[in-house]
Design a protein around this motif. Structure first.
Motif, PDB file in Angstrom:
ATOM      1  N   GLU B 172       0.835  -1.214   0.000  1.00 36.38           N
ATOM      2  CA  GLU B 172       0.000   0.000   0.000  1.00 36.38           C
ATOM      3  C   GLU B 172       0.867   1.260   0.000  1.00 36.38           C
ATOM      4  O   GLU B 172       0.587   2.225  -0.715  1.00 36.38           O
ATOM      5  N   PHE B 173       1.925   1.245   0.813  1.00 34.21           N
ATOM      6  CA  PHE B 173       2.827   2.396   0.898  1.00 34.21           C
ATOM      7  C   PHE B 173       3.485   2.644  -0.468  1.00 34.21           C
ATOM      8  O   PHE B 173       3.587   3.785  -0.924  1.00 34.21           O
ATOM      9  N   ALA B 174       3.908   1.547  -1.126  1.00 34.53           N
ATOM     10  CA  ALA B 174       4.536   1.676  -2.448  1.00 34.53           C
ATOM     11  C   ALA B 174       3.553   2.308  -3.431  1.00 34.53           C
ATOM     12  O   ALA B 174       3.911   3.213  -4.201  1.00 34.53           O
ATOM     13  N   GLU B 175       2.296   1.859  -3.401  1.00 37.75           N
ATOM     14  CA  GLU B 175       1.293   2.397  -4.328  1.00 37.75           C
ATOM     15  C   GLU B 175       1.036   3.881  -4.052  1.00 37.75           C
ATOM     16  O   GLU B 175       0.891   4.686  -4.968  1.00 37.75           O
ATOM     17  N   LYS B 176       1.022   4.235  -2.760  1.00 38.70           N
ATOM     18  CA  LYS B 176       0.823   5.647  -2.403  1.00 38.70           C
ATOM     19  C   LYS B 176       1.997   6.512  -2.914  1.00 38.70           C
ATOM     20  O   LYS B 176       1.780   7.609  -3.445  1.00 38.70           O
ATOM     21  N   LEU B 177       3.198   6.012  -2.749  1.00 35.31           N
ATOM     22  CA  LEU B 177       4.369   6.763  -3.236  1.00 35.31           C
ATOM     23  C   LEU B 177       4.307   6.935  -4.748  1.00 35.31           C
ATOM     24  O   LEU B 177       4.613   8.005  -5.287  1.00 35.31           O
ATOM     25  N   ARG B 178       3.873   5.867  -5.459  1.00 35.19           N
ATOM     26  CA  ARG B 178       3.768   5.944  -6.917  1.00 35.19           C
ATOM     27  C   ARG B 178       2.755   7.013  -7.331  1.00 35.19           C
ATOM     28  O   ARG B 178       3.054   7.884  -8.149  1.00 35.19           O
ATOM     29  N   SER B 179       1.543   6.959  -6.732  1.00 35.80           N
ATOM     30  CA  SER B 179       0.504   7.902  -7.167  1.00 35.80           C
ATOM     31  C   SER B 179       0.827   9.335  -6.725  1.00 35.80           C
ATOM     32  O   SER B 179       0.600  10.294  -7.468  1.00 35.80           O
ATOM     33  N   ASP B 180       1.391   9.485  -5.520  1.00 32.47           N
ATOM     34  CA  ASP B 180       1.794  10.836  -5.088  1.00 32.47           C
ATOM     35  C   ASP B 180       2.857  11.419  -6.013  1.00 32.47           C
ATOM     36  O   ASP B 180       2.856  12.618  -6.304  1.00 32.47           O
ATOM     37  N   ALA B 204       7.975   1.152  -9.784  1.00 30.70           N
ATOM     38  CA  ALA B 204       6.886   0.574  -8.978  1.00 30.70           C
ATOM     39  C   ALA B 204       6.592  -0.865  -9.373  1.00 30.70           C
ATOM     40  O   ALA B 204       6.325  -1.715  -8.517  1.00 30.70           O
ATOM     41  N   TYR B 205       6.638  -1.163 -10.658  1.00 28.66           N
ATOM     42  CA  TYR B 205       6.169  -2.461 -11.139  1.00 28.66           C
ATOM     43  C   TYR B 205       7.285  -3.435 -11.522  1.00 28.66           C
ATOM     44  O   TYR B 205       7.008  -4.501 -12.059  1.00 28.66           O
ATOM     45  N   ARG B 206       8.538  -3.061 -11.239  1.00 33.28           N
ATOM     46  CA  ARG B 206       9.632  -3.963 -11.618  1.00 33.28           C
ATOM     47  C   ARG B 206       9.516  -5.278 -10.858  1.00 33.28           C
ATOM     48  O   ARG B 206       9.011  -5.329  -9.734  1.00 33.28           O
ATOM     49  N   GLN B 207       9.980  -6.334 -11.494  1.00 30.95           N
ATOM     50  CA  GLN B 207       9.862  -7.672 -10.910  1.00 30.95           C
ATOM     51  C   GLN B 207      11.212  -8.212 -10.449  1.00 30.95           C
ATOM     52  O   GLN B 207      11.294  -9.311  -9.896  1.00 30.95           O
ATOM     53  N   ASN B 208      12.260  -7.481 -10.726  1.00 26.46           N
ATOM     54  CA  ASN B 208      13.575  -7.914 -10.223  1.00 26.46           C
ATOM     55  C   ASN B 208      14.518  -6.713 -10.137  1.00 26.46           C
ATOM     56  O   ASN B 208      14.136  -5.616 -10.456  1.00 26.46           O
TER      57      ASN B 208
END
Lengths: 208, 208
Positions: B172-180, B204-208
């Motif tokens: 959730e924190f990661a998503e908030k940082l992305r949208s902010d 935000a969406y990297r897998q490695n």
């Protein structure tokens, strides 16, 4: 702390704070030098500040100050280190720093290209002079006179000017570097050149 | 070489060339960054170049990039590392570098003070985002998926976001940082902002 540290009452950073922290402190100070020139220089045209910063960076990078210790480290244990090799190390370890100091002053002070190049040569001479004198003092002075362990270079089997060309020729070379450096200052305003003349003599005649 | 080095076929410099040489290479590269900005920037007023160099230096020095690893090293073995402490390390280790990259672009590109400060905040958000995502990937991916050893942080008993607030709250924190971060880009020319939007999403969406 080794004996020198104890004598001076000043242990080196990497011994007090560990190597990682000491190296990071070095990075911070390196960056701070650039910040200081960029932020605190007043009364100088921005174009000259940019040129000074370029000079400062060039004096440090792989072909500058960093090259000295790298070649020094890679020369440990070598038996065929000659005069050119030794001069390369000294010029890059000490002279590059003095060059930056002198050339930055010339650029920021408004010197023309010819002035800057003459002062660059002056700085290289006194930088090399510093190292030649260092080598001479190491074999001619006592630890007490030096304020640090004398004869260190001999003990560490380090290549030095006295080792390669003898004490007398080293002293002659030092005197030639001193007089050649002062010759380069002729023609400059004598009041402005006075601190540079004093610097060259101080490096040449220092006793420790 | 450790296992990660072997897997990537890339041993680190300090293992190949010894620590002294690796640190000196770091000094040379640090100086080269300043030289590059000072010497290779074309079509930009010198005053802006000086300001950019000041920013670059500030991002590195004791209160910048260097502060992250210093606090990190001094935190080893501590049991009371909280969120603020962890955020301080991450902001100074990763975000300071991204901040310099983004802010330098804004200054050299002719941005006004307000633009520069908004982009500075954007960079701080995606820098912190990078570290939060790193922490999440370390516990949710296999070593094969990551291309480096997974679960390293747990093994090293390192403080991470999942450890302090759990996986779900970390996401959730990661998503908030992305949208902010993306919100801060609103109002900029959409073509010019496109690479920054892509950067935020990529982090935000990297897998490695």
């Amino acid at each position: 702390m080794d004996n020198d540290d104890l004598r001076r009452g000043k242990p080196t950073n990497h011994k007090v704070f560990c190597e990682d922290i000491a190296f990071l402190a070095g990075d911070a100070l390196l960056a701070f030098a650039f910040e200081h020139v960029a932020i605190s220089t007043v009364g100088v045209k921005p174009g000259r500040i940019v040129r000074a910063i370029g000079e400062l960076a060039k004096s440090i990078r792989a072909e500058g100050l960093v090259a000295g210790p790298v070649v020094d480290i890679n020369s440990e244990g070598l038996t065929d280190v000659g005069l050119d090799h030794l001069e390369f190390i000294h010029v890059h370890k000490t002279a590059a720093l003095l060059e930056a100091v002198v050339v930055l002053g010339a650029i920021l002070g408004g010197g023309c290209d010819e002035d800057v190049e003459r002062l660059r040569k002056f700085a290289m001479y006194i930088g090399l002079l510093f190292q030649v004198v260092d080598d001479i003092l190491d074999v001619t002075k006592s630890s007490k006179e030096l304020g640090k362990t004398a004869g260190k270079d001999l003990l560490a089997d380090k290549v030095t000017y006295p080792k390669l060309i003898g004490i007398e020729k080293s002293k002659e070379f030092a005197e030639k570097l001193r007089s050649d450096s002062l010759e380069l200052l002729q023609g400059f305003d004598s009041e402005k050149a006075a601190p540079l003349i004093a610097l060259a003599n101080c490096i040449a005649y220092r006793q420790n």
